[in-house]
Design a protein around this motif. Sequence first.
Motif, PDB file in Angstrom:
ATOM      1  N   ILE A   9     -86.968  64.548 -78.679  1.00  0.00           N
ATOM      2  CA  ILE A   9     -85.808  64.954 -78.919  1.00  0.00           C
ATOM      3  C   ILE A   9     -85.203  65.381 -77.373  1.00  0.00           C
ATOM      4  CG2 ILE A   9     -84.378  66.895 -79.572  1.00  0.00           C
ATOM      5  CD1 ILE A   9     -85.956  67.063 -81.886  1.00  0.00           C
ATOM      6  N   ILE A  10     -86.111  65.792 -76.525  1.00  0.00           N
ATOM      7  CA  ILE A  10     -85.869  66.096 -75.260  1.00  0.00           C
ATOM      8  C   ILE A  10     -85.503  64.676 -74.521  1.00  0.00           C
ATOM      9  CG2 ILE A  10     -86.728  66.811 -72.940  1.00  0.00           C
ATOM     10  CD1 ILE A  10     -88.713  68.413 -74.273  1.00  0.00           C
ATOM     11  N   TYR A  11     -86.319  63.649 -75.160  1.00  0.00           N
ATOM     12  CA  TYR A  11     -85.718  62.353 -74.202  1.00  0.00           C
ATOM     13  C   TYR A  11     -84.444  61.731 -74.756  1.00  0.00           C
ATOM     14  CZ  TYR A  11     -85.463  57.380 -73.883  1.00  0.00           C
ATOM     15  OH  TYR A  11     -85.107  55.908 -73.694  1.00  0.00           O
ATOM     16  N   TYR A  12     -84.186  61.842 -75.974  1.00  0.00           N
ATOM     17  CA  TYR A  12     -82.817  61.230 -76.388  1.00  0.00           C
ATOM     18  C   TYR A  12     -81.651  62.483 -76.073  1.00  0.00           C
ATOM     19  CZ  TYR A  12     -85.394  58.027 -79.178  1.00  0.00           C
ATOM     20  OH  TYR A  12     -85.798  56.745 -79.558  1.00  0.00           O
ATOM     21  N   CYS A  13     -81.934  63.585 -75.993  1.00  0.00           N
ATOM     22  CA  CYS A  13     -80.944  64.536 -75.331  1.00  0.00           C
ATOM     23  C   CYS A  13     -80.654  64.103 -73.927  1.00  0.00           C
ATOM     24  CB  CYS A  13     -81.562  65.991 -75.448  1.00  0.00           C
ATOM     25  SG  CYS A  13     -80.329  67.188 -75.343  1.00  0.00           S
ATOM     26  N   PHE A  14     -81.482  63.643 -73.040  1.00  0.00           N
ATOM     27  CA  PHE A  14     -81.386  63.254 -71.944  1.00  0.00           C
ATOM     28  C   PHE A  14     -80.448  61.843 -71.707  1.00  0.00           C
ATOM     29  CE2 PHE A  14     -82.660  60.846 -67.943  1.00  0.00           C
ATOM     30  CZ  PHE A  14     -82.011  61.830 -67.038  1.00  0.00           C
ATOM     31  N   CYS A  15     -80.846  61.200 -72.587  1.00  0.00           N
ATOM     32  CA  CYS A  15     -80.278  60.013 -72.827  1.00  0.00           C
ATOM     33  C   CYS A  15     -78.597  60.271 -73.153  1.00  0.00           C
ATOM     34  CB  CYS A  15     -80.789  59.017 -73.972  1.00  0.00           C
ATOM     35  SG  CYS A  15     -82.246  58.433 -73.776  1.00  0.00           S
ATOM     36  N   THR A  16     -78.361  61.117 -73.708  1.00  0.00           N
ATOM     37  CA  THR A  16     -76.977  61.440 -74.291  1.00  0.00           C
ATOM     38  C   THR A  16     -76.314  61.978 -73.194  1.00  0.00           C
ATOM     39  OG1 THR A  16     -77.764  62.027 -76.451  1.00  0.00           O
ATOM     40  CG2 THR A  16     -75.377  62.463 -76.049  1.00  0.00           C
ATOM     41  N   ILE A  17     -76.930  62.727 -72.483  1.00  0.00           N
ATOM     42  CA  ILE A  17     -76.428  63.394 -71.163  1.00  0.00           C
ATOM     43  C   ILE A  17     -76.032  62.197 -70.126  1.00  0.00           C
ATOM     44  CG2 ILE A  17     -76.690  64.782 -69.346  1.00  0.00           C
ATOM     45  CD1 ILE A  17     -78.578  66.715 -71.176  1.00  0.00           C
ATOM     46  N   VAL A  18     -76.975  61.424 -69.820  1.00  0.00           N
ATOM     47  CA  VAL A  18     -76.655  60.295 -68.960  1.00  0.00           C
ATOM     48  C   VAL A  18     -75.431  59.414 -69.435  1.00  0.00           C
ATOM     49  CG1 VAL A  18     -77.636  58.396 -67.857  1.00  0.00           C
ATOM     50  CG2 VAL A  18     -79.022  60.323 -68.081  1.00  0.00           C
ATOM     51  N   LEU A  19     -75.512  59.104 -70.561  1.00  0.00           N
ATOM     52  CA  LEU A  19     -74.458  58.350 -71.038  1.00  0.00           C
ATOM     53  C   LEU A  19     -73.039  58.980 -71.115  1.00  0.00           C
ATOM     54  CD1 LEU A  19     -73.204  55.545 -72.602  1.00  0.00           C
ATOM     55  CD2 LEU A  19     -73.839  56.920 -74.654  1.00  0.00           C
TER      56      LEU A  19
END
Length: 450
Positions: free
Chosen positions: A332-342
């Motif tokens: 979830i930490i990884y996908y949260c980071f993905c959302t932040i970058v996008l």
Amino acid sequence: MMKKRFIISLIGFALVFVVAFLLNPLSSKEINIKYSLTYNKDEANQLFYSDNLNSYNDQNSQFYAIKAKEKININQDFPSVYHIVRMDFGASDNKVILENLSIGKYFFKYDIDKNYLVAQNDINEIKSSNNTYELQVQANDPFVVFDITSFLSELKYKINIFSYLLYFLIALTIGALIFIKYNMFKGILIWIKDIIRHRELIVKLSINDFKIRYAASYLGAIWAFVQPIVTVTIYVFVFGYGFKSTPVSDTPFVLWLVAGIVPWFFFLEALMSATTSLMDYSYLVKKVVFKISILPIVKITAALFVHLFFIVITILLYLLNGYKISPYYLQIIYYCFCTIVLTLGLSYGTAAVTVFFKDLSQIVNILLQFGMWLTPIMWDYNLFGPKVAKIMKFNPMFYVVDGYRDCFFGNVWFWEKPGQTVWFWFVSLVIFIVGAFTFKRLEKHFADVL
């Protein structure tokens, strides 16, 4: 300076080579089969995939209706654990033309030789030439079986040599681009250093922004949680109870919906607030010494507080429904980071343009309403066949939403989807570079306009 540029280029080369290595079709968790069919009579073709020569079921299959004399192109993805493929040719005497039969993944494609096809039941003859097969079949459940594992084992050496050469060329190209465009990548590194340097200020401004937004109301920050809760409740009631939606991927619809809608709410709130960040903090923009590039980050961080709350609520909801704590929750930490970058890449562009064109924030809001249905979040894209599924995967938010669902019930690690992962980061980095470039070019005019 030249030595530093060379070292950074070498690091970029190594990273790209490692990522490209993950695309090896022999290690992929998915495989793709393609072929074309032409029947003399109206009939059907059913493609089964299984891990057992003697066991097939309709759940692991795809059905295609075929009209007489009309060629149909079939393109189907399925998990590589199902290494047995079976093609059923209907229930009538027929002449079938099977063309362009191949398997592969990404940019790899390998034609299947006749020797690997095992005919069963009433297939009287198989004629072949140049990957075209002519089959005479009768009405007794005719089908052919193909073992992918044995086929790939014959090609393993050839695939590896070609794969590694291609990976090397891709990585070499990226490394050369980094070397040539060093100043651009250097600017990104400086930007990262600025974020680290101002991390305490970002957190303070984010907390302050979160408090001020609801300062005038009696319930204060509680409203930040009430609105999305009410929205989710309405969707659950309408789709779960009103339309009595069936489970998706063997998961109750309510749980499936919540797992997908939580990251979308974060993306929606973060992008909308970051788009207007420069206008909301116009008094800071006019200060010469203030680093205004952190303002969109402040808004995204403020939205992250609510998102973390909903992640906890979602985990509790799954636990109450009998699901256990899983190590997949860690990503979830990884996908949260993905959302932040996008979101950050998009918001740098939208925030900069909104200063000069105020209506853009309303346009973004409308586009996000369409995006919610196109991602998809409240409907199962698999219901519309493999073509729709492929189109959906071009949307970078599909990767995030599907990733959250993998965390809660799909039990899939993000590196098990290398193609989607590479595509997401490619799109996100392009968006980020374009957004940051737009922000930088317009930055000197912000104070004058505001």
